[in-house]
Design a protein around this motif. Structure first.
Motif, mmCIF file in Angstrom:
data_model
loop_
_atom_site.group_PDB
_atom_site.id
_atom_site.type_symbol
_atom_site.label_atom_id
_atom_site.label_comp_id
_atom_site.label_asym_id
_atom_site.label_seq_id
_atom_site.Cartn_x
_atom_site.Cartn_y
_atom_site.Cartn_z
ATOM 1 N N CYS A 98 0.835 -1.197 0.000
ATOM 2 C CA CYS A 98 0.000 0.000 0.000
ATOM 3 C C CYS A 98 0.868 1.245 0.000
ATOM 4 C CB CYS A 98 -0.906 0.002 1.228
ATOM 5 S SG CYS A 98 -1.969 1.436 1.333
ATOM 6 N N SER A 99 0.558 2.184 -0.880
ATOM 7 C CA SER A 99 1.372 3.386 -1.018
ATOM 8 C C SER A 99 1.393 4.202 0.264
ATOM 9 C CB SER A 99 0.818 4.232 -2.166
ATOM 10 O OG SER A 99 1.546 5.415 -2.316
ATOM 11 N N GLY A 100 2.611 4.638 0.648
ATOM 12 C CA GLY A 100 2.758 5.510 1.806
ATOM 13 C C GLY A 100 2.453 4.878 3.133
ATOM 14 N N SER A 101 2.589 3.554 3.270
ATOM 15 C CA SER A 101 2.073 2.885 4.452
ATOM 16 C C SER A 101 3.083 2.671 5.562
ATOM 17 C CB SER A 101 1.486 1.528 4.055
ATOM 18 O OG SER A 101 2.458 0.752 3.405
ATOM 19 N N ILE A 102 4.379 2.931 5.328
ATOM 20 C CA ILE A 102 5.396 2.719 6.363
ATOM 21 C C ILE A 102 6.015 4.074 6.729
ATOM 22 C CG2 ILE A 102 7.552 1.566 6.968
ATOM 23 C CD1 ILE A 102 6.884 -0.546 4.860
ATOM 24 N N PHE A 103 5.813 4.504 7.965
ATOM 25 C CA PHE A 103 6.369 5.771 8.449
ATOM 26 C C PHE A 103 7.605 5.447 9.271
ATOM 27 C CE2 PHE A 103 7.048 9.445 10.992
ATOM 28 C CZ PHE A 103 6.396 10.520 10.408
ATOM 29 N N VAL A 104 8.763 5.953 8.867
ATOM 30 C CA VAL A 104 10.027 5.693 9.573
ATOM 31 C C VAL A 104 10.347 6.896 10.449
ATOM 32 C CG1 VAL A 104 12.474 5.181 9.341
ATOM 33 C CG2 VAL A 104 10.837 4.235 7.695
ATOM 34 N N SER A 105 10.335 6.668 11.771
ATOM 35 C CA SER A 105 10.632 7.716 12.748
ATOM 36 C C SER A 105 12.036 7.490 13.303
ATOM 37 C CB SER A 105 9.600 7.669 13.883
ATOM 38 O OG SER A 105 9.978 8.515 14.951
ATOM 39 N N ASP A 160 16.957 1.851 2.599
ATOM 40 C CA ASP A 160 17.331 1.316 1.288
ATOM 41 C C ASP A 160 16.794 -0.094 1.103
ATOM 42 O OD1 ASP A 160 18.639 3.636 0.612
ATOM 43 O OD2 ASP A 160 20.643 2.904 1.116
ATOM 44 N N ARG A 161 16.904 -0.916 2.145
ATOM 45 C CA ARG A 161 16.375 -2.275 2.060
ATOM 46 C C ARG A 161 14.849 -2.278 1.963
ATOM 47 N NH1 ARG A 161 18.308 -6.892 4.173
ATOM 48 N NH2 ARG A 161 16.286 -7.618 3.408
ATOM 49 N N LEU A 162 14.198 -1.402 2.744
ATOM 50 C CA LEU A 162 12.735 -1.355 2.719
ATOM 51 C C LEU A 162 12.236 -0.860 1.364
ATOM 52 C CD1 LEU A 162 11.866 0.038 6.280
ATOM 53 C CD2 LEU A 162 12.095 -2.337 5.521
ATOM 54 N N ILE A 163 12.913 0.112 0.782
ATOM 55 C CA ILE A 163 12.531 0.606 -0.546
ATOM 56 C C ILE A 163 12.693 -0.501 -1.578
ATOM 57 C CG2 ILE A 163 13.234 2.176 -2.402
ATOM 58 C CD1 ILE A 163 13.834 4.252 -0.191
ATOM 59 N N SER A 164 13.775 -1.266 -1.471
ATOM 60 C CA SER A 164 13.994 -2.379 -2.389
ATOM 61 C C SER A 164 12.892 -3.418 -2.256
ATOM 62 C CB SER A 164 15.359 -3.017 -2.115
ATOM 63 O OG SER A 164 15.560 -4.157 -2.911
ATOM 64 N N GLU A 165 12.402 -3.614 -1.045
ATOM 65 C CA GLU A 165 11.377 -4.634 -0.785
ATOM 66 C C GLU A 165 9.976 -4.148 -1.122
ATOM 67 O OE1 GLU A 165 10.027 -8.418 0.588
ATOM 68 O OE2 GLU A 165 12.053 -7.691 0.232
ATOM 69 N N PHE A 166 9.635 -2.907 -0.728
ATOM 70 C CA PHE A 166 8.255 -2.441 -0.818
ATOM 71 C C PHE A 166 8.029 -1.344 -1.859
ATOM 72 C CE2 PHE A 166 8.817 -3.803 3.658
ATOM 73 C CZ PHE A 166 7.891 -4.830 3.674
ATOM 74 N N GLY A 167 9.082 -0.688 -2.322
ATOM 75 C CA GLY A 167 8.926 0.427 -3.251
ATOM 76 C C GLY A 167 9.067 1.769 -2.548
ATOM 77 N N LYS A 168 9.652 2.752 -3.262
ATOM 78 C CA LYS A 168 9.943 4.049 -2.654
ATOM 79 C C LYS A 168 8.688 4.757 -2.178
ATOM 80 C CE LYS A 168 12.537 8.328 -3.398
ATOM 81 N NZ LYS A 168 13.410 9.088 -4.311
ATOM 82 N N ASN A 203 20.155 -9.886 8.396
ATOM 83 C CA ASN A 203 19.260 -10.811 9.088
ATOM 84 C C ASN A 203 18.260 -10.056 9.954
ATOM 85 O OD1 ASN A 203 22.168 -12.236 8.954
ATOM 86 N ND2 ASN A 203 20.579 -13.749 8.638
ATOM 87 N N GLY A 204 18.729 -8.996 10.631
ATOM 88 C CA GLY A 204 17.821 -8.184 11.436
ATOM 89 C C GLY A 204 16.786 -7.475 10.586
ATOM 90 N N VAL A 205 17.205 -6.940 9.431
ATOM 91 C CA VAL A 205 16.247 -6.262 8.550
ATOM 92 C C VAL A 205 15.248 -7.269 7.979
ATOM 93 C CG1 VAL A 205 15.963 -4.759 6.552
ATOM 94 C CG2 VAL A 205 17.959 -4.503 8.014
ATOM 95 N N ASP A 206 15.698 -8.503 7.731
ATOM 96 C CA ASP A 206 14.765 -9.539 7.268
ATOM 97 C C ASP A 206 13.616 -9.718 8.262
ATOM 98 O OD1 ASP A 206 16.369 -9.998 5.074
ATOM 99 O OD2 ASP A 206 17.390 -11.726 5.967
ATOM 100 N N LEU A 207 13.959 -9.718 9.549
ATOM 101 C CA LEU A 207 12.933 -9.888 10.582
ATOM 102 C C LEU A 207 11.983 -8.698 10.592
ATOM 103 C CD1 LEU A 207 12.098 -11.870 12.804
ATOM 104 C CD2 LEU A 207 13.467 -10.551 14.408
ATOM 105 N N LEU A 208 12.519 -7.492 10.391
ATOM 106 C CA LEU A 208 11.670 -6.299 10.316
ATOM 107 C C LEU A 208 10.728 -6.384 9.123
ATOM 108 C CD1 LEU A 208 10.841 -3.403 11.035
ATOM 109 C CD2 LEU A 208 12.845 -2.592 9.765
ATOM 110 N N ILE A 209 11.223 -6.838 7.993
ATOM 111 C CA ILE A 209 10.385 -6.967 6.793
ATOM 112 C C ILE A 209 9.243 -7.953 7.041
ATOM 113 C CG2 ILE A 209 10.379 -7.844 4.417
ATOM 114 C CD1 ILE A 209 13.166 -6.560 4.102
ATOM 115 N N GLU A 210 9.535 -9.058 7.732
ATOM 116 C CA GLU A 210 8.469 -10.016 8.064
ATOM 117 C C GLU A 210 7.390 -9.353 8.905
ATOM 118 O OE1 GLU A 210 9.788 -13.564 9.882
ATOM 119 O OE2 GLU A 210 10.999 -14.224 8.185
#
Length: 337
Positions: free
Chosen positions: A141-148, A163-171, A281-288
């Motif tokens: 969903c567009s605009g759905s992850i807010f990074v604080s 960078d990893r989240l953009i690669s996974e979900f889109g900018k 590995n830590g970012v993988d867990l965050l993506i899950e």
């Protein structure tokens, strides 16, 4: 007239760990016995659909769905994904297995069919598959992850995470203040409006997050106008899910260390993201965790691709050099949109 029974033969593979411990075997979510390292057991069951799995302490395998015909004998293997020998323990592959056993406990134990005898699928039932059909993509969903985050606390590592989240979900899915607030806009109003439409807030907490001070020597979290405080307060007030992420060896603050309006944050489960070699590995867990909170409204961004292991068909974890399921090198993984 009763149907003839079917049989399950289960063999436990040997690994470098847990050799003296027994796994609990579950059939249709009920314990039916124990199995030792290197042992083989056979069970007589009714023909038809079943779920079989194994447990050890808090670890539990994903149950394997099978469908047995009358008089059929199905051969299965089980085990854990720890290094198989002392040489592998000290290899990159072995280290990756060890860390994944901690951050991905649901994939540590396994039950699977032997290579020459796959389980029979249930008639006219769509059994779960690891490789999605061609043309099927995950939806975000567009605009759905807010990074604080606080810039002086975690600017660099937050950039790597994004960078990893953009690669996974889109900018367009990621909101980060340095990239996302238009010039000349009141940041307070923009933050409030953005959080109104987000699905989850990721709170990056470094070792200076709690006690950062302004030029006057005031602790920033104590100031009602602090942007970071406003972000988390807004998410808490609007019941937006918050995922605390611990970086740079930080720990979660206690409730009494936080302003009253932020104290609920102290009771949320956090995801630690360590430094190298286990950063990915830590970012993988965050993506899950993010996948569980994001609503499937829009398709994966154009050009984004899923990758699958050419050996077992399992979706590859971004950043891992080896498949989490079969342990084979991820290089050359199949790609699907």
């Amino acid at each position: 007239m009763n149907n003839p029974p079917a049989f399950i033969t289960l063999r436990r593979n040997k690994t470098s760990s847990n050799q003296l411990r027994q796994f609990t075997i579950t059939l249709d979510n009920q314990p039916v016995g124990k199995i030792k390292s290197g042992q083989t057991k056979q069970f007589k069951v009714t023909a038809g659909p079943h779920l079989i799995g194994i447990k050890l302490d808090l670890y539990k395998s994903q149950p394997l769905q099978i469908h047995l015909a009358p008089n059929q004998t199905l051969e299965l293997v089980c085990g854990d994904r720890s290094p198989e020998n002392l040489k592998e323990i000290f290899s990159l592959k072995g280290i990756e297995k060890s860390i994944n056993s901690v951050i991905k406990p649901g994939q540590y134990l396994y039950v699977e069919a032997t290579a020459d005898q796959p389980p029979s699928p249930p008639p006219r039932a769509a059994a779960p598959v690891t490789t999605p059909p061609a043309g099927v993509a995950r939806k975000k969903c567009s605009g759905s992850i807010f990074v604080s985050y606080r810039r002086e606390d975690s600017r660099e590592i937050t950039g790597r995470i994004c960078d990893r989240l953009i690669s996974e979900f889109g900018k367009e899915t990621i909101f980060r203040d340095v990239d996302s607030i238009p010039a000349g806009v009141d940041f307070r109003e923009h933050i409030s409006n953005t959080i109104d439409h987000c699905h989850v807030l990721v709170a990056i907490i470094g070792n200076q997050w709690l006690n950062a001070k302004n030029p006057k020597g005031e602790r920033r979290l104590e100031l009602a106008t602090d942007p970071l405080r406003m972000e988390i307060e807004t998410a808490l007030n609007k019941a937006i899910p918050i995922i605390p992420v611990l970086v740079k060896n930080s720990t979660m603050p206690d409730a009494d260390e936080l302003p009253e309006s932020l104290q609920l944050l102290a009771y949320l489960n956090a995801i630690p993201i360590p430094g190298e070699p286990f950063f990915h590995n830590g970012v993988d867990l965050l993506i899950e965790a993010l996948n569980k909170n994001i609503s499937p409204d829009t398709p994966l961004p154009q050009g984004a691709r899923l990758r699958f292991c050419i050996h077992c068909g399992t979706e590859l974890v971004a950043g891992n050099r080896f498949c989490i399921q079969c342990g084979q090198p991820a290089d050359g993984g199949a790609t699907a949109r």
